[in-house]
Write a protein that holds these residues in place. Structure first.
Motif, PDB file in Angstrom:
ATOM      1  N   VAL A 203       0.872  -1.174   0.000  1.00  0.00           N
ATOM      2  CA  VAL A 203       0.000   0.000   0.000  1.00  0.00           C
ATOM      3  C   VAL A 203       0.908   1.221   0.000  1.00  0.00           C
ATOM      4  CG1 VAL A 203      -1.866   1.244   1.125  1.00  0.00           C
ATOM      5  CG2 VAL A 203      -1.789  -1.255   1.258  1.00  0.00           C
ATOM      6  N   LEU A 204       0.675   2.098  -0.972  1.00  0.00           N
ATOM      7  CA  LEU A 204       1.568   3.225  -1.219  1.00  0.00           C
ATOM      8  C   LEU A 204       0.805   4.538  -1.185  1.00  0.00           C
ATOM      9  CD1 LEU A 204       3.337   1.733  -4.382  1.00  0.00           C
ATOM     10  CD2 LEU A 204       4.107   1.543  -1.999  1.00  0.00           C
ATOM     11  N   ALA A 205       1.411   5.540  -0.567  1.00  0.00           N
ATOM     12  CA  ALA A 205       0.920   6.914  -0.655  1.00  0.00           C
ATOM     13  C   ALA A 205       1.716   7.594  -1.766  1.00  0.00           C
ATOM     14  CB  ALA A 205       1.097   7.634   0.668  1.00  0.00           C
ATOM     15  N   ILE A 206       1.066   7.801  -2.899  1.00  0.00           N
ATOM     16  CA  ILE A 206       1.706   8.404  -4.066  1.00  0.00           C
ATOM     17  C   ILE A 206       1.310   9.875  -4.087  1.00  0.00           C
ATOM     18  CG2 ILE A 206       1.932   8.306  -6.575  1.00  0.00           C
ATOM     19  CD1 ILE A 206       1.012   5.365  -6.411  1.00  0.00           C
ATOM     20  N   GLU A 207       2.312  10.788  -4.135  1.00  0.00           N
ATOM     21  CA  GLU A 207       1.970  12.200  -3.928  1.00  0.00           C
ATOM     22  C   GLU A 207       2.892  13.162  -4.674  1.00  0.00           C
ATOM     23  OE1 GLU A 207       2.503  13.645   0.082  1.00  0.00           O
ATOM     24  OE2 GLU A 207       3.562  11.837   0.680  1.00  0.00           O
ATOM     25  N   THR A 240      -3.787   7.270  -1.449  1.00  0.00           N
ATOM     26  CA  THR A 240      -3.284   6.002  -0.930  1.00  0.00           C
ATOM     27  C   THR A 240      -3.806   4.896  -1.832  1.00  0.00           C
ATOM     28  OG1 THR A 240      -3.080   6.774   1.347  1.00  0.00           O
ATOM     29  CG2 THR A 240      -3.331   4.415   1.018  1.00  0.00           C
ATOM     30  N   VAL A 241      -2.894   4.052  -2.313  1.00  0.00           N
ATOM     31  CA  VAL A 241      -3.205   3.076  -3.360  1.00  0.00           C
ATOM     32  C   VAL A 241      -2.731   1.694  -2.933  1.00  0.00           C
ATOM     33  CG1 VAL A 241      -2.805   2.458  -5.778  1.00  0.00           C
ATOM     34  CG2 VAL A 241      -2.928   4.881  -5.115  1.00  0.00           C
ATOM     35  N   ALA A 242      -3.607   0.703  -3.054  1.00  0.00           N
ATOM     36  CA  ALA A 242      -3.236  -0.681  -2.803  1.00  0.00           C
ATOM     37  C   ALA A 242      -2.860  -1.360  -4.111  1.00  0.00           C
ATOM     38  CB  ALA A 242      -4.389  -1.434  -2.137  1.00  0.00           C
ATOM     39  N   LEU A 251      -7.588   3.793  -2.554  1.00  0.00           N
ATOM     40  CA  LEU A 251      -8.342   3.634  -1.310  1.00  0.00           C
ATOM     41  C   LEU A 251      -8.955   4.958  -0.842  1.00  0.00           C
ATOM     42  CD1 LEU A 251      -5.952   1.275   0.713  1.00  0.00           C
ATOM     43  CD2 LEU A 251      -7.780   0.665  -0.902  1.00  0.00           C
ATOM     44  N   SER A 252      -8.309   6.072  -1.171  1.00  0.00           N
ATOM     45  CA  SER A 252      -8.721   7.372  -0.627  1.00  0.00           C
ATOM     46  C   SER A 252      -9.785   8.034  -1.493  1.00  0.00           C
ATOM     47  CB  SER A 252      -7.492   8.280  -0.464  1.00  0.00           C
ATOM     48  OG  SER A 252      -6.667   8.242  -1.618  1.00  0.00           O
ATOM     49  N   VAL A 253     -10.923   7.347  -1.591  1.00  0.00           N
ATOM     50  CA  VAL A 253     -12.084   7.883  -2.311  1.00  0.00           C
ATOM     51  C   VAL A 253     -13.290   7.819  -1.381  1.00  0.00           C
ATOM     52  CG1 VAL A 253     -11.272   7.347  -4.634  1.00  0.00           C
ATOM     53  CG2 VAL A 253     -12.509   5.609  -3.350  1.00  0.00           C
ATOM     54  N   SER A 254     -14.259   8.716  -1.643  1.00  0.00           N
ATOM     55  CA  SER A 254     -15.464   8.774  -0.826  1.00  0.00           C
ATOM     56  C   SER A 254     -16.438   7.692  -1.255  1.00  0.00           C
ATOM     57  CB  SER A 254     -16.070  10.163  -0.904  1.00  0.00           C
ATOM     58  OG  SER A 254     -15.132  11.136  -0.489  1.00  0.00           O
TER      59      SER A 254
END
Length: 255
Positions: A203-207, A240-242, A251-254
Motif C-alpha cells: 500500500v503506497l501513498a503516491i503524492e 493512498t493506493v493498494a 483507497l482514498s475515495v469517498s
C-alpha cells in the motif's frame, strides 16, 4: 501481514481497514473543499478537520508526529507542503493544498488535494491539471510486474513533458500501521536507483508535488512549512493506493 524486502504486505482484512481509514480522509477533504472561498482564514479548516475527526471517531495522524502541531497541513500558493493553518486569509486567485491523515483501527489513511480559491489564473489551473494527471499516471503503474521506479518515471516524464518540475525534497511512501513505511516512492528516478518490484499487498501513498518554476525548496522559520525557493506556485495531490492482483486500487475515495 508479512514482509517483502522490508516492505509490509497487507492482507485483505488489513486493506479493508485501510480502505475505511482512507474513505474517512476523503470525506474530510470533501468537506474542507466545500468551504474554500475568498475571505476564509486557514485556521477555520483546521478546526473543521478536528471536528470531523471527532465525528468519525478517528485520531488525526499528523498532530504530534515529530512535533507537528496540527491535524491538517494547509499550504497556500508557493507553499509546497506542511504549511501551518493560521490567521492567513484566502484571497481570490489563490490555490490551497490540504494534506490530511487519520488513524482508524490501528491503520493510517493519507491523502491530499489542491483547491482553487475563486477564479484563478490560466497558468495556475494548468498546474493543478498537470499535477492531478501526473498522480493518475503514477497510479496506473502501481501493479504487479512493475517497479516503484515505473511509478516515479511516469510522474516525472509527464510533469517535465508539460514544462513543469517535480519537487525532489519530498517523496511518497509506503503506509499501513505506520504513516511512513518502506518503500519510498519518489516523483523522479534518482540516478543509480535499484528497481524495487511491486507486489500485491503493498500500500503506497503516491503524492506528486509540482512547481511552476524551479524545484528548489526553502523551509520557513516554523521549521515545517516548505516553500518554493523562487516563490512560484506549487500544487500537491495524493492518493493512498493498494497494489492488488487485479491492478491498483485507490483507497482514498469517498462513498
Amino acid at each position: 501481514m508479512k514482509k517483502f524486502r522490508g516492505v509490509y504486505l497487507k492482507n485483505e482484512q488489513e486493506i479493508a481497514i485501510m480502505r475505511e481509514a482512507n474513505r474517512i480522509v476523503s470525506r474530510i477533504l470533501d468537506a474542507l473543499g466545500r468551504e474554500v472561498r475568498p475571505g476564509v482564514q486557514t485556521m477555520f479548516f483546521e478546526e473543521l478537520a478536528q471536528n470531523l475527526c471527532a465525528e468519525y471517531k478517528v485520531t488525526p495522524a499528523f498532530q504530534g508526529y515529530h512535533g507537528y502541531p496540527f491535524a491538517l497541513c494547509c499550504s497556500v500558493n508557493e507553499e509546497i507542503v506542511h504549511g501551518f493553518p493560521s490567521k492567513r486569509i484566502l484571497n481570490e486567485g489563490d490555490i490551497v493544498s490540504f494534506d490530511m491523515g487519520v488513524i482508524h483501527d490501528g491503520f493510517f489513511g493519507d491523502s491530499a488535494r489542491t483547491y482553487t480559491v475563486g477564479e484563478i489564473s490560466v497558468k495556475a489551473m494548468d498546474l493543478l491539471e498537470v499535477t492531478r494527471n501526473s498522480l493518475l499516471k503514477g497510479i496506473a503503474q502501481a501493479r504487479e510486474g512493475n517497479t516503484v521506479q515505473d511509478i516515479s518515471r511516469a510522474i516525472q516524464g509527464y510533469v517535465e513533458g508539460k514544462g513543469y518540475n517535480v519537487v525532489k525534497r519530498f517523496v511518497g511512501h509506503g503506509i499501513g500501521r505506520r504513516l511512513h513505511e518502506k518503500p519510498e516512492v519518489p516523483n523522479f528516478v534518482p540516478p543509480g536507483t535499484q528497481e524495487m518490484p511491486l507486489k500485491a499487498g503493498m500500500v503506497l501513498a503516491i503524492e506528486p508535488m509540482v512547481t511552476v518554476g524551479q524545484a528548489d525548496v526553502d523551509i520557513l522559520a516554523d521549521n515545517w512549512t516548505a516553500v518554493t525557493k523562487d516563490r512560484q506556485l506549487s500544487a500537491h495531490f495524493e492518493h493512498t493506493v493498494a497494489v492488488t492482483k487485479n491492478g491498483p486500487e485507490i483507497l482514498s475515495v469517498s462513498d
